[in-house]
Design a protein around this motif. Structure first.
Motif, PDB file in Angstrom:
ATOM      1  N   THR A  89       0.845  -1.187   0.000  1.00  0.00           N
ATOM      2  CA  THR A  89       0.000   0.000   0.000  1.00  0.00           C
ATOM      3  C   THR A  89       0.885   1.243   0.000  1.00  0.00           C
ATOM      4  O   THR A  89       2.113   1.157   0.079  1.00  0.00           O
ATOM      5  N   ALA A  90       0.224   2.393  -0.039  1.00  0.00           N
ATOM      6  CA  ALA A  90       0.960   3.658   0.026  1.00  0.00           C
ATOM      7  C   ALA A  90       1.714   3.800   1.335  1.00  0.00           C
ATOM      8  O   ALA A  90       2.674   4.572   1.436  1.00  0.00           O
ATOM      9  N   ALA A 167      -8.806   5.539   3.154  1.00  0.00           N
ATOM     10  CA  ALA A 167      -7.463   5.859   2.671  1.00  0.00           C
ATOM     11  C   ALA A 167      -6.669   6.468   3.821  1.00  0.00           C
ATOM     12  O   ALA A 167      -7.200   7.219   4.629  1.00  0.00           O
ATOM     13  N   ARG A 168      -5.400   6.149   3.909  1.00  0.00           N
ATOM     14  CA  ARG A 168      -4.561   6.722   4.960  1.00  0.00           C
ATOM     15  C   ARG A 168      -4.140   8.154   4.613  1.00  0.00           C
ATOM     16  O   ARG A 168      -3.904   8.969   5.493  1.00  0.00           O
ATOM     17  N   SER A 169      -4.069   8.446   3.323  1.00  0.00           N
ATOM     18  CA  SER A 169      -3.722   9.794   2.892  1.00  0.00           C
ATOM     19  C   SER A 169      -4.995  10.619   2.734  1.00  0.00           C
ATOM     20  O   SER A 169      -6.090  10.165   3.049  1.00  0.00           O
ATOM     21  N   ASP A 176      -4.224   2.954  -2.100  1.00  0.00           N
ATOM     22  CA  ASP A 176      -4.607   3.536  -0.814  1.00  0.00           C
ATOM     23  C   ASP A 176      -6.127   3.690  -0.753  1.00  0.00           C
ATOM     24  O   ASP A 176      -6.705   4.580  -1.373  1.00  0.00           O
TER      25      ASP A 176
END
Length: 341
Positions: A89-90, A167-169, A176
């Motif tokens: 992942t990102a 999404a983490r971002s 992501d």
């Protein structure tokens, strides 16, 4: 949860398709109306579930959440299925785990009901009561109801509690967000290629469905026949939520299924905030259990149940979805040709 992608050009043709009038199907034997106390039980599930925080994908909290869901499914008499994997992942290599529960049918096809259970990372004191908790509670309440009032069904009903929706971002990327739904859609796509027909009749995603001031939107990017079926399902039903065709495209767990060619619909209440039209509780510590109501959870569960009934009665279901599966089943059941002596 997800930001909206606004489009300036409205899809008028789709509006006409989705807003057409129709009649309610006659009640089918075994499809009991969702009792009001189901909403109270759903609120209880949500209250217990949000004690597990945070539930960010790949963290111990997410592991505790998936085990809690599996425990409740097992307590109700079904066998939970844990589908766990790791992927890049990102944020690096991370682990995910979807949890499923099936009420089996006989058609060889499935109606998929989806909630995500993970929380957005990096938000202090974030319960995710509406964003993840409400939909998880509704699915658990529906499992309980259908086991207590088993209808005659032909399609397997799969309850899918998905990990990694958030999404983490700040925004979604290919690596992501939507991890659980992408993973499951790939599995169904592999199955479709093997079978030669769609194993999914419908994918129904619910998200942020417990707000006291509940107003559910159907985004533009859904399968038209499912959107039409939902709007017809709520006609004349004061026990069901207000459902409207929204003006926007939404990035949510229904999207990977649409991109894979499967029918999908999404119900979401994005007006979640301190005043009408606002969504300032979203992704903040204000998304807490006190913002939810048993009535909203009950109405959402009733909507899903009514839509399930319309699908099982084949109202609005495209004939080709059924015909392809029935044709494949008939071919498999036919005796093999025997060479002439």
């Amino acid at each position: 949860m997800k930001p909206r992608m606004l489009f300036s050009v409205l899809l008028l043709a789709l509006t006409a398709v989705l807003s057409g009038c129709g009649t309610q199907p006659a009640p089918s034997p075994g499809w009991a109306m969702l009792p009001a106390e189901s909403g109270i039980r759903m609120y209880g599930y949500a209250s217990e579930f949000v004690k597990i925080m945070p539930r960010d994908a790949g963290t111990p909290g997410a592991g505790r959440a998936s085990r809690w869901i599996a425990q409740e499914i097992r307590r109700m008499g079904l066998t939970p299925i844990a589908d766990c994997w790791t992927e890049d992942t990102a944020a690096g290599r991370r682990s995910f785990c979807n949890v499923y529960a099936d009420i089996p049918g006989t058609s060889g096809q499935t109606i998929l009901l989806i909630s995500h259970y993970d929380t957005k990372a990096g938000i202090p004191n974030f319960q995710g009561a509406n964003d993840g908790g409400s939909s998880t509670a509704v699915l658990l309440g529906l499992i309980e109801h259908l086991i207590a009032n088993p209808p005659a069904i032909r399609d397997t009903i799969r309850f899918a509690f998905l990990d990694g929706e958030e999404a983490r971002s700040a925004s979604y990327r290919d690596d992501d967000g939507l991890h659980g739904s992408k993973h499951l859609a790939r599995e169904y796509l592999k199955e479709a290629r093997t079978l030669g027909y769609s194993p999914l009749i419908a994918c129904i995603v619910i998200d942020m469905v417990g707000d006291r001031n509940l107003t559910l939107d159907i985004p533009r990017n859904v399968s038209p026949w499912l959107g039409r079926a939902a709007l017809k399902a709520v006609q004349g039903r004061k026990d069901l939520p207000i459902v409207s065709l929204g003006d926007n495209y939404i990035i949510d767990d229904h999207l990977p299924f649409l991109l894979a060619g499967f029918p999908a619909v999404n119900f979401i209440d994005f007006e979640y905030g301190s005043a009408p039209g606002r969504h300032d509780y979203w992704h903040t510590e204000q998304d807490s259990i006190d913002k939810l109501s048993a009535e909203s959870l009950h109405k959402t569960g009733g909507l899903v149940l009514a839509l399930l009934q319309r699908i099982e009665a084949d109202y609005e279901v495209p004939e080709k979805l059924r015909r392809a599966a029935e044709s494949a089943s008939a071919s498999a059941a036919a005796p093999s040709a025997v060479p002439a002596p």
